[in-house]
Write a protein that holds these residues in place. Structure first.
Motif, PDB file in Angstrom:
ATOM      1  N   VAL A 168       0.736  -0.997  -0.019  1.00 21.09           N
ATOM      2  CA  VAL A 168      -0.030   0.079   0.185  1.00 21.09           C
ATOM      3  C   VAL A 168       0.770   1.184  -0.042  1.00 21.09           C
ATOM      4  O   VAL A 168       0.357   2.049  -0.850  1.00 21.09           O
ATOM      5  N   ALA A 169       1.881   1.267   0.778  1.00 22.57           N
ATOM      6  CA  ALA A 169       2.880   2.499   0.725  1.00 22.57           C
ATOM      7  C   ALA A 169       3.423   2.819  -0.458  1.00 22.57           C
ATOM      8  O   ALA A 169       4.139   4.023  -0.683  1.00 22.57           O
ATOM      9  N   HIS A 170       3.434   1.921  -1.478  1.00 22.04           N
ATOM     10  CA  HIS A 170       4.139   2.082  -2.620  1.00 22.04           C
ATOM     11  C   HIS A 170       3.297   2.234  -3.913  1.00 22.04           C
ATOM     12  O   HIS A 170       3.802   2.602  -5.026  1.00 22.04           O
ATOM     13  N   LEU A 171       2.103   2.036  -3.780  1.00 22.95           N
ATOM     14  CA  LEU A 171       1.213   2.164  -4.773  1.00 22.95           C
ATOM     15  C   LEU A 171       1.011   3.327  -5.647  1.00 22.95           C
ATOM     16  O   LEU A 171       0.711   3.090  -6.551  1.00 22.95           O
ATOM     17  N   THR A 209      -6.347  -8.186 -14.598  1.00 31.06           N
ATOM     18  CA  THR A 209      -5.537  -9.032 -15.208  1.00 31.06           C
ATOM     19  C   THR A 209      -4.146  -8.763 -15.584  1.00 31.06           C
ATOM     20  O   THR A 209      -3.591  -9.250 -16.373  1.00 31.06           O
ATOM     21  N   THR A 210      -3.551  -7.674 -14.888  1.00 29.15           N
ATOM     22  CA  THR A 210      -2.341  -7.066 -15.353  1.00 29.15           C
ATOM     23  C   THR A 210      -1.139  -7.959 -14.472  1.00 29.15           C
ATOM     24  O   THR A 210      -0.175  -7.583 -14.853  1.00 29.15           O
ATOM     25  N   GLY A 211      -1.673  -8.559 -13.561  1.00 24.54           N
ATOM     26  CA  GLY A 211      -0.592  -9.369 -12.953  1.00 24.54           C
ATOM     27  C   GLY A 211      -0.177  -8.733 -11.558  1.00 24.54           C
ATOM     28  O   GLY A 211       0.854  -9.415 -10.762  1.00 24.54           O
ATOM     29  N   VAL A 212      -0.415  -7.451 -11.261  1.00 24.89           N
ATOM     30  CA  VAL A 212       0.120  -6.674 -10.146  1.00 24.89           C
ATOM     31  C   VAL A 212      -1.006  -5.966  -9.659  1.00 24.89           C
ATOM     32  O   VAL A 212      -1.974  -5.613 -10.208  1.00 24.89           O
ATOM     33  N   PRO A 213      -0.960  -5.572  -8.306  1.00 22.64           N
ATOM     34  CA  PRO A 213      -2.019  -4.644  -7.648  1.00 22.64           C
ATOM     35  C   PRO A 213      -1.871  -3.090  -8.252  1.00 22.64           C
ATOM     36  O   PRO A 213      -0.619  -2.765  -8.381  1.00 22.64           O
ATOM     37  N   PHE A 214      -3.023  -2.303  -8.339  1.00 22.75           N
ATOM     38  CA  PHE A 214      -2.751  -0.967  -8.576  1.00 22.75           C
ATOM     39  C   PHE A 214      -3.685  -0.247  -7.547  1.00 22.75           C
ATOM     40  O   PHE A 214      -4.666  -0.836  -7.349  1.00 22.75           O
ATOM     41  N   SER A 234       3.409   0.517  -7.708  1.00 26.00           N
ATOM     42  CA  SER A 234       4.794   0.665  -7.098  1.00 26.00           C
ATOM     43  C   SER A 234       5.713   0.622  -8.345  1.00 26.00           C
ATOM     44  O   SER A 234       5.546  -0.176  -9.270  1.00 26.00           O
ATOM     45  N   ALA A 235       6.983   0.890  -8.047  1.00 27.86           N
ATOM     46  CA  ALA A 235       8.060   1.018  -9.175  1.00 27.86           C
ATOM     47  C   ALA A 235       8.509  -0.319  -9.347  1.00 27.86           C
ATOM     48  O   ALA A 235       8.914  -0.698 -10.221  1.00 27.86           O
ATOM     49  N   ALA A 236       8.319  -1.274  -8.267  1.00 29.92           N
ATOM     50  CA  ALA A 236       8.955  -2.612  -8.225  1.00 29.92           C
ATOM     51  C   ALA A 236       8.064  -3.462  -9.105  1.00 29.92           C
ATOM     52  O   ALA A 236       8.397  -4.362  -9.661  1.00 29.92           O
TER      53      ALA A 236
END
Length: 333
Positions: free
Chosen positions: A170-173, A299-304, A322-324
């Motif tokens: 959450v802190a990086h999204l 379905t992007t594979g990452v949370p946003f 997040s950048a990661a």
């Protein structure tokens, strides 16, 4: 002479003793032969006169149970409902009942519940939503059919899905903007402007985890006067009419054009019956609480996270992560 008399006495005594012995034996034998014996009963043999006990057959009962509360939701008597005489009709009846209990009816709320996504408040704290709950209708019918043979209890086959992100994400999204889209409106139209603002606030800072399904109607809720929405023009059956909440479709359409850039999959999407001026033709997404909804799956594979920026006559929707995670995005539907 004396000796002869003694011999005759002894002979007579012996004869009497012999006769007495024969008489006793004969009497004994006569007694045994004259005795009438009754037939012996076998230990396990039941008398023909005893009535045979008939065991009373218990009815077959199927109880459907809520696995959370352990309460009985429904009781079926399969034989009374035609399980043996017409199993196909019985199964269809079970399928209809399973559909109603899963999806609900006009008077009863179903077990199926859409996910209410988590949100980040102004202090960076997570406001928890609700997990998705699905009742497997097919599995429920199969369990009831099996239990209908001998009876028994059947638990509802419920599956629960939590949002697909880690709390530490959450802190990086907010670090990277993956997509952005802006639409414009006449800020002098107070009612419409207010409705756009309220609906934009409702979807701001919503976390969409991997495989989560976002629902605009579920997230925004009723766009009625009770929730602060105002009268404004809206499209109904190819006509512009006055209605409470007019303008929220601009928010949903702006969101659609933003998330469409990151390759989500669409679960539900509808066009207006008339063209709208704030997005290109065919790029709108109409919504109405209790009616058409705009739903997509991540379905992007990452949370946003969804970010909205409301200004005078302008609404911008951003999709951030997040950048990661930026290099891990899977694009394409």
């Amino acid at each position: 002479m004396a000796n002869r008399t003694w011999a005759i006495s002894i002979l007579l005594a012996s004869s009497l003793i012999g006769l007495t012995g024969c008489t006793e034996k004969t009497a004994k034998e006569t007694s045994q032969e004259g005795k009438v014996t009754s037939p012996q009963k076998k230990p396990n043999q039941k008398s023909r006169e005893e009535p045979q006990k008939v065991e009373e057959q218990k009815p077959i009962v199927v109880n459907v149970i809520d696995p959370n509360t352990k309460t009985i939701l429904k009781t079926f008597l399969p034989l009374d409902l035609g399980f043996e005489t017409n199993p196909e009709a019985y199964k269809k009846e079970m399928e209809k009942w399973a559909k109603d209990i899963a999806r609900g009816t006009e008077t009863v709320i179903g077990y199926d519940q859409r996910m209410v996504l988590d949100k980040v408040d102004a202090n960076g704290q997570i406001i928890k939503g609700k997990p998705q709950i699905i009742l497997d209708e097919k599995e429920l019918v199969e369990r009831v059919m099996m239990a209908s043979i001998i009876g028994g209890d059947v638990e509802l086959p419920l599956s629960m899905t939590e949002s697909g992100y880690k709390p530490e994400d959450v802190a990086h999204l907010n670090e990277v903007v993956l997509a952005s889209f802006t639409t414009y409106f006449n800020s002098s139209v107070a009612g419409r402007s207010k409705n756009i603002e309220l609906s934009a606030q409702a979807i701001d800072n919503i976390i969409v985890g991997t495989q989560d399904i976002f629902s605009f109607n579920t997230t925004v809720g009723p766009s009625d006067a009770v929730h602060g929405y105002q009268p404004a023009k809206e499209i109904v059956n190819k006509q512009l009419v006055d209605g409470i909440g007019g303008g929220i479709c601009q928010t949903s359409s702006t969101l659609f054009n933003a998330v469409d850039q990151v390759g989500v999959s669409y679960v539900e999407k509808h066009h207006h019956s008339l063209s709208v001026g704030y997005v290109p033709a065919g790029r709108d997404a109409t919504v109405s609480f209790g009616g058409p909804d705009f739903r997509f799956q991540n379905t992007t594979g990452v949370p946003f996270i969804i970010k909205t920026i409301y200004g005078k006559g302008k609404l911008t929707v951003e999709v951030r992560t997040s950048a990661a995670y930026q290099s891990l995005i899977v694009k394409g539907n």
